[in-house]
Design an enzyme around this catalytic site. Structure first.
Site, mmCIF file in Angstrom:
data_model
loop_
_atom_site.group_PDB
_atom_site.id
_atom_site.type_symbol
_atom_site.label_atom_id
_atom_site.label_comp_id
_atom_site.label_asym_id
_atom_site.label_seq_id
_atom_site.Cartn_x
_atom_site.Cartn_y
_atom_site.Cartn_z
ATOM 1 N N SER A 100 4.796 3.534 -3.926
ATOM 2 C CA SER A 100 3.375 3.545 -3.565
ATOM 3 C C SER A 100 2.993 4.700 -2.636
ATOM 4 O O SER A 100 1.810 4.998 -2.499
ATOM 5 C CB SER A 100 2.971 2.221 -2.919
ATOM 6 O OG SER A 100 3.603 2.072 -1.663
ATOM 7 N N HIS A 124 2.414 2.454 4.420
ATOM 8 C CA HIS A 124 1.192 3.039 3.852
ATOM 9 C C HIS A 124 0.461 3.887 4.884
ATOM 10 O O HIS A 124 0.758 3.825 6.069
ATOM 11 C CB HIS A 124 0.262 1.958 3.305
ATOM 12 C CG HIS A 124 0.686 1.431 1.973
ATOM 13 N ND1 HIS A 124 0.062 0.377 1.367
ATOM 14 C CD2 HIS A 124 1.664 1.815 1.110
ATOM 15 C CE1 HIS A 124 0.645 0.129 0.199
ATOM 16 N NE2 HIS A 124 1.628 0.992 0.025
ATOM 17 N N ASP A 162 -5.576 -1.478 0.636
ATOM 18 C CA ASP A 162 -4.612 -2.582 0.730
ATOM 19 C C ASP A 162 -5.215 -3.951 0.992
ATOM 20 O O ASP A 162 -4.475 -4.896 1.240
ATOM 21 C CB ASP A 162 -3.599 -2.282 1.844
ATOM 22 C CG ASP A 162 -2.662 -1.160 1.487
ATOM 23 O OD1 ASP A 162 -2.552 -0.824 0.300
ATOM 24 O OD2 ASP A 162 -2.019 -0.611 2.407
#
Length: 179
Positions: A56, A96, A122
């Protein structure tokens, strides 16, 4: 075929040698734990080293990259910074990038994250009803990385038999090795 000569080595050891080898093994394990705890104190992070488990964050980080984290309370969180956070009800932390910051008049900061390789933010990953993360959710912030070193960790998690074989061989080596 696997040679079983190590069993002869263990049988030939007297009790004193065997106790010495077991103590050596215990010292190695306790030293590793002390180093880990020391890193926790120095970095301020409950997990100073993490492995990227998904794609990701590509192209910034790839699956298997080893990240070094810090989590100093006095450092403000900034847009664009890469954070590792935990979500209530999930064991595995997520790596992230901070997408947006929401700061209230009283100084309370909330922020939104997104994986570089993901199409949306998210919010779908957060616990139900949660729209923003808070500082308490942060495990640490990425300060450096070593590419692909963590792939061994991924292999051990994906293939438990491989993990047990590696641990068995390491333990056996420590017990049988006499130097």
């Amino acid at each position: 075929m696997l040679s079983l000569d190590f069993l002869d080595d263990v049988r030939r050891m007297n009790k004193r040698q065997l106790y010495y080898q077991v103590l050596n093994f215990g010292m190695i394990v306790s030293s590793a734990l002390m180093i880990w705890k020391g890193l926790m104190v120095v970095t301020g992070s409950e997990s100073p080293i993490v492995v990227v488990l998904s794609g990701s964050m590509e192209p910034a980080f790839h699956r298997g990259d080893l990240l070094f984290l810090t989590n100093r309370i006095e450092d403000p969180i900034r847009v664009g910074e890469i954070v590792v956070f935990k979500i209530e009800g999930r064991e595995i932390p997520i790596v992230h990038r901070v997408l947006k910051i929401h700061e209230r008049q009283d100084g309370h900061v909330k922020f939104l994250t997104k994986g570089d390789n993901n199409a949306v933010d998210d919010r779908g990953l957060y616990k139900q009803g949660q729209l923003w993360l808070e500082k308490k959710d942060v495990v640490g912030r990425a300060r450096g990385f070593v590419p692909y070193i963590g792939i061994v960790t991924i292999l051990m998690n994906d293939y438990p038999k491989f993990k047990y074989a590696v641990l068995f061989l390491l333990g056996l080596f420590v017990l049988v090795h006499r130097e």
